[in-house]
Design an enzyme around this catalytic site. Structure first.
Site, PDB file in Angstrom:
ATOM      1  N   HIS A 163       0.814  -1.230  -0.495  1.00 23.44           N
ATOM      2  CA  HIS A 163       0.244   0.007   0.319  1.00 23.44           C
ATOM      3  C   HIS A 163       0.438   1.579   0.128  1.00 23.44           C
ATOM      4  O   HIS A 163       1.940   1.207   0.643  1.00 23.44           O
ATOM      5  CB  HIS A 163      -0.958  -0.042   1.228  1.00 23.44           C
ATOM      6  CG  HIS A 163      -1.928  -1.079   1.342  1.00 23.44           C
ATOM      7  ND1 HIS A 163      -2.916  -1.572   2.043  1.00 23.44           N
ATOM      8  CD2 HIS A 163      -1.917  -2.487   0.449  1.00 23.44           C
ATOM      9  CE1 HIS A 163      -3.741  -1.912   2.093  1.00 23.44           C
ATOM     10  NE2 HIS A 163      -2.798  -2.772   0.950  1.00 23.44           N
ATOM     11  N   GLU A 210       0.196   4.236   1.583  1.00 18.98           N
ATOM     12  CA  GLU A 210       1.033   4.746   3.321  1.00 18.98           C
ATOM     13  C   GLU A 210       2.297   4.130   3.789  1.00 18.98           C
ATOM     14  O   GLU A 210       3.237   3.996   4.304  1.00 18.98           O
ATOM     15  CB  GLU A 210      -0.359   4.203   3.787  1.00 18.98           C
ATOM     16  CG  GLU A 210      -1.655   5.580   3.174  1.00 18.98           C
ATOM     17  CD  GLU A 210      -2.102   4.153   2.198  1.00 18.98           C
ATOM     18  OE1 GLU A 210      -2.236   4.018   1.412  1.00 18.98           O
ATOM     19  OE2 GLU A 210      -3.961   4.740   2.776  1.00 18.98           O
TER      20      GLU A 210
END
Length: 158
Positions: free
Chosen positions: A57, A59
C-alpha cells in the site's frame, strides 16, 4: 474539521498521483509526506505491482521510507496526504513511524462499497481513527475530504 486552502491543494495532488498510477495500470492509491511548511518531502503510489505485494500500500511504503529518512520527532510535525483512508496496516505504520497528522480523501467504508471483495483489495473497513485511538500518542486525522473526487479515481478499476 474542514480543509484549508493548502490542505485542499495537497490532497488534490495526492489524487493526481493516484490518477497517474491508474493510467499506468497501477491501483489508484497515492500518499505524500509533507513537512510543516507545506513542502512535499516524498510521495508514493501503490506498490502491489509488479510483485503482487498485498502489503504494498502507498501509505505503508511511504511510512517505511519516511521512518528510515527521518526521526519520529520530526515526523510528528508532518502530514501524510492520502487519496484514500489508511487501512489498519497503514495506520499502524504511520503510528510507529511517528507521524503527527493524516488527511485523506476516500473513506475505508466507501472504498469497501466500491471494491466489494475484490481479490486484489479485500478492503478492511476499520477506520484509521480506531487504530490511532488505541495508541499512546495523538495522531490528528482529517477526513474523509473531497470524497466524491477521491471515489471517481476508482471508476472502472474494480
Amino acid at each position: 474539521m474542514s480543509l484549508d486552502e493548502n490542505d485542499t491543494a495537497l490532497l488534490r495532488q495526492s489524487f493526481a498521483l493516484a490518477d497517474e498510477a491508474k493510467q499506468q495500470g497501477i491501483h489508484p492509491f497515492a500518499a505524500m509526506l509533507v513537512d510543516a511548511e507545506g513542502q512535499c518531502l516524498m510521495s508514493q503510489v501503490n506498490g502491489y505491482l509488479p510483485d503482487l505485494d498485498m502489503t504494498g500500500h502507498a501509505e505503508r511504503k511511504l511510512m517505511t521510507r519516511a521512518s528510515k529518512a527521518y526521526r519520529p520527532e520530526f515526523l510528528a510535525t508532518c502530514t501524510m496526504y492520502v487519496s484514500a483512508e489508511p487501512c489498519a496496516m497503514c495506520a499502524g505504520a504511520a503510528y510507529w513511524a511517528g507521524l503527527g497528522r493524516v488527511v485523506y480523501g476516500l473513506s475505508e467504508a466507501r472504498l469497501k462499497t466500491i471494491t466489494g471483495n475484490h481479490p486484489e483489495n479485500p478492503t478492511l473497513d476499520l477506520p484509521c481513527r480506531a487504530v490511532f485511538d488505541a495508541g499512546q500518542r495523538k495522531v490528528e486525522v482529517v477526513g474523509p475530504c473531497l470524497e466524491d473526487e477521491a471515489a471517481a479515481l476508482h471508476e472502472g478499476v474494480w
